[in-house]
Enzyme design. Sequence first.
Site, PDB file in Angstrom:
ATOM      1  N   ASP A  73       0.850  -1.195   0.000  1.00 15.82           N
ATOM      2  CA  ASP A  73       0.000   0.000   0.000  1.00 15.82           C
ATOM      3  C   ASP A  73       0.884   1.242   0.000  1.00 15.82           C
ATOM      4  O   ASP A  73       2.060   1.176   0.369  1.00 15.82           O
ATOM      5  CB  ASP A  73      -0.884  -0.023   1.258  1.00 15.82           C
ATOM      6  CG  ASP A  73      -2.081   0.896   1.124  1.00 15.82           C
ATOM      7  OD1 ASP A  73      -2.397   1.325  -0.009  1.00 15.82           O
ATOM      8  OD2 ASP A  73      -2.702   1.198   2.158  1.00 15.82           O
ATOM      9  N   GLY A  74       0.304   2.356  -0.419  1.00 10.78           N
ATOM     10  CA  GLY A  74       0.999   3.640  -0.300  1.00 10.78           C
ATOM     11  C   GLY A  74       1.868   4.025  -1.490  1.00 10.78           C
ATOM     12  O   GLY A  74       2.523   5.067  -1.459  1.00 10.78           O
ATOM     13  N   ASN A  75       1.834   3.234  -2.550  1.00  7.49           N
ATOM     14  CA  ASN A  75       2.624   3.584  -3.742  1.00  7.49           C
ATOM     15  C   ASN A  75       2.197   4.938  -4.307  1.00  7.49           C
ATOM     16  O   ASN A  75       3.041   5.765  -4.672  1.00  7.49           O
ATOM     17  CB  ASN A  75       2.421   2.539  -4.852  1.00  7.49           C
ATOM     18  CG  ASN A  75       3.053   1.207  -4.540  1.00  7.49           C
ATOM     19  OD1 ASN A  75       3.759   1.069  -3.544  1.00  7.49           O
ATOM     20  ND2 ASN A  75       2.799   0.221  -5.377  1.00  7.49           N
ATOM     21  N   ARG A 109       0.594   7.414  -2.772  1.00 10.43           N
ATOM     22  CA  ARG A 109       0.941   8.525  -1.867  1.00 10.43           C
ATOM     23  C   ARG A 109       2.425   8.839  -1.930  1.00 10.43           C
ATOM     24  O   ARG A 109       2.820  10.005  -1.921  1.00 10.43           O
ATOM     25  CB  ARG A 109       0.529   8.168  -0.422  1.00 10.43           C
ATOM     26  CG  ARG A 109      -0.939   8.473  -0.145  1.00 10.43           C
ATOM     27  CD  ARG A 109      -1.443   7.728   1.066  1.00 10.43           C
ATOM     28  NE  ARG A 109      -1.648   6.310   0.742  1.00 10.43           N
ATOM     29  CZ  ARG A 109      -1.859   5.366   1.647  1.00 10.43           C
ATOM     30  NH1 ARG A 109      -1.860   5.691   2.933  1.00 10.43           N
ATOM     31  NH2 ARG A 109      -2.066   4.131   1.280  1.00 10.43           N
ATOM     32  N   TRP A 110       3.233   7.797  -2.039  1.00 10.85           N
ATOM     33  CA  TRP A 110       4.677   7.998  -2.166  1.00 10.85           C
ATOM     34  C   TRP A 110       4.963   8.875  -3.379  1.00 10.85           C
ATOM     35  O   TRP A 110       5.751   9.820  -3.311  1.00 10.85           O
ATOM     36  CB  TRP A 110       5.381   6.642  -2.300  1.00 10.85           C
ATOM     37  CG  TRP A 110       6.876   6.730  -2.385  1.00 10.85           C
ATOM     38  CD1 TRP A 110       7.761   6.673  -1.342  1.00 10.85           C
ATOM     39  CD2 TRP A 110       7.671   6.912  -3.574  1.00 10.85           C
ATOM     40  NE1 TRP A 110       9.040   6.809  -1.814  1.00 10.85           N
ATOM     41  CE2 TRP A 110       9.021   6.960  -3.176  1.00 10.85           C
ATOM     42  CE3 TRP A 110       7.354   7.043  -4.918  1.00 10.85           C
ATOM     43  CZ2 TRP A 110      10.062   7.128  -4.080  1.00 10.85           C
ATOM     44  CZ3 TRP A 110       8.389   7.213  -5.825  1.00 10.85           C
ATOM     45  CH2 TRP A 110       9.730   7.261  -5.398  1.00 10.85           C
ATOM     46  N   ARG A 133       1.344   8.248 -10.361  1.00 14.58           N
ATOM     47  CA  ARG A 133       1.163   7.042  -9.542  1.00 14.58           C
ATOM     48  C   ARG A 133       2.019   5.879 -10.053  1.00 14.58           C
ATOM     49  O   ARG A 133       2.546   5.088  -9.271  1.00 14.58           O
ATOM     50  CB  ARG A 133      -0.307   6.612  -9.540  1.00 14.58           C
ATOM     51  CG  ARG A 133      -1.232   7.575  -8.813  1.00 14.58           C
ATOM     52  CD  ARG A 133      -2.679   7.079  -8.873  1.00 14.58           C
ATOM     53  NE  ARG A 133      -2.849   5.806  -8.200  1.00 14.58           N
ATOM     54  CZ  ARG A 133      -2.973   5.672  -6.889  1.00 14.58           C
ATOM     55  NH1 ARG A 133      -2.949   6.739  -6.097  1.00 14.58           N
ATOM     56  NH2 ARG A 133      -3.127   4.485  -6.349  1.00 14.58           N
ATOM     57  N   SER A 174      -5.524  -6.860  -4.988  1.00 12.13           N
ATOM     58  CA  SER A 174      -6.784  -7.394  -4.467  1.00 12.13           C
ATOM     59  C   SER A 174      -7.880  -7.340  -5.530  1.00 12.13           C
ATOM     60  O   SER A 174      -7.743  -6.647  -6.545  1.00 12.13           O
ATOM     61  CB  SER A 174      -7.223  -6.579  -3.248  1.00 12.13           C
ATOM     62  OG  SER A 174      -7.640  -5.294  -3.669  1.00 12.13           O
ATOM     63  N   THR A 175      -8.960  -8.058  -5.277  1.00 11.43           N
ATOM     64  CA  THR A 175     -10.088  -8.000  -6.230  1.00 11.43           C
ATOM     65  C   THR A 175     -10.617  -6.572  -6.353  1.00 11.43           C
ATOM     66  O   THR A 175     -11.007  -6.154  -7.436  1.00 11.43           O
ATOM     67  CB  THR A 175     -11.242  -8.940  -5.808  1.00 11.43           C
ATOM     68  OG1 THR A 175     -11.501  -8.733  -4.423  1.00 11.43           O
ATOM     69  CG2 THR A 175     -10.893 -10.387  -6.039  1.00 11.43           C
ATOM     70  N   ASN A 177      -8.918  -3.965  -6.380  1.00  8.59           N
ATOM     71  CA  ASN A 177      -8.021  -3.205  -7.255  1.00  8.59           C
ATOM     72  C   ASN A 177      -8.455  -3.230  -8.731  1.00  8.59           C
ATOM     73  O   ASN A 177      -8.075  -2.358  -9.505  1.00  8.59           O
ATOM     74  CB  ASN A 177      -6.571  -3.698  -7.143  1.00  8.59           C
ATOM     75  CG  ASN A 177      -5.922  -3.340  -5.824  1.00  8.59           C
ATOM     76  OD1 ASN A 177      -5.020  -4.019  -5.358  1.00  8.59           O
ATOM     77  ND2 ASN A 177      -6.365  -2.248  -5.190  1.00  8.59           N
ATOM     78  N   TRP A 178      -9.303  -4.219  -9.095  1.00 12.93           N
ATOM     79  CA  TRP A 178      -9.819  -4.248 -10.476  1.00 12.93           C
ATOM     80  C   TRP A 178     -10.665  -3.013 -10.773  1.00 12.93           C
ATOM     81  O   TRP A 178     -10.864  -2.660 -11.935  1.00 12.93           O
ATOM     82  CB  TRP A 178     -10.653  -5.499 -10.735  1.00 12.93           C
ATOM     83  CG  TRP A 178      -9.878  -6.784 -10.776  1.00 12.93           C
ATOM     84  CD1 TRP A 178     -10.014  -7.845  -9.919  1.00 12.93           C
ATOM     85  CD2 TRP A 178      -8.877  -7.179 -11.733  1.00 12.93           C
ATOM     86  NE1 TRP A 178      -9.136  -8.847 -10.271  1.00 12.93           N
ATOM     87  CE2 TRP A 178      -8.438  -8.469 -11.387  1.00 12.93           C
ATOM     88  CE3 TRP A 178      -8.298  -6.549 -12.851  1.00 12.93           C
ATOM     89  CZ2 TRP A 178      -7.451  -9.153 -12.101  1.00 12.93           C
ATOM     90  CZ3 TRP A 178      -7.316  -7.232 -13.566  1.00 12.93           C
ATOM     91  CH2 TRP A 178      -6.910  -8.512 -13.189  1.00 12.93           C
TER      92      TRP A 178
END
Length: 159
Positions: free
Chosen positions: A31-33, A35-36, A44, A76-77, A79-80
Site C-alpha cells: 500500500d501507499g505507492n 501517496r509515495w 502514480r 486485491s479483487t 483493485n480491479w
Amino acid sequence: MGKKQHNSDKLLQEELKKSGEIPDHIAIIMDGNGRWAKRRGLPRAAGHKRGVDTVRDIVEACAEIGVKYLTLYTFSTENWNRPKDEVSTLMRLLLSSLKARLSELDKNDIKLTSIGDLSSLPVEVQKQLRTDIEKTRNNKRMTLNLALSYSGRWELIKA
Ligand code: IPE
Ligand code: MG
C-alpha cells in the site's frame, strides 16, 4: 539505496538473526505507492515502479534473515475497480517483474507460489506466473507467496 543505509541494514539483519526471534511467516499488504509518488509530484505509476524495487529489497532481506514464508498481498479483487490504465500499468509491471526476477529468485533458492483468483489475470501474466512457479518449485530457502486478485471472501471460500 545508499551505501550507508545498506550497511546499517546488514547490521540490523545480523542482530535480528542472532536474537532468534525471526518469524517463520510474514505477510505484507502492499500500500501507499500512490501517496509515495504524490508527495514527490510524480505520477502514480512511478510509485508502483518504486514499489517493485522495495519488494525486491524486502524479499532479499527476508530470505537473508531466515524467514521461511513471505506472503505479499499484491493485487486485491477491489483493485480491479481502479482506472483501466492504472490496472494495465500494474499488470504490465507484474509481468515484467515476473520475467525479470525469475533467475534471481531461482539463484537465491526461493520458491514462488501464488494464491487468489488467478484465472482473472491477463493470460500472459498467468503464463509467466506458471513458468516461474514451475521453475522454482524445488527451491528450499524461502517461499514467496504472491496474493493476486485475492479477497477476504476468496480466502474464506478456499478455506
Ligand atoms: C499499493 O499502493 C499498490 C496496489 C495496491 C496495487 P496504492 O496504489 O494502494 O497506493 P495509495 O494507497 O494510493 O497510496
Ligand atoms: Mg492504497
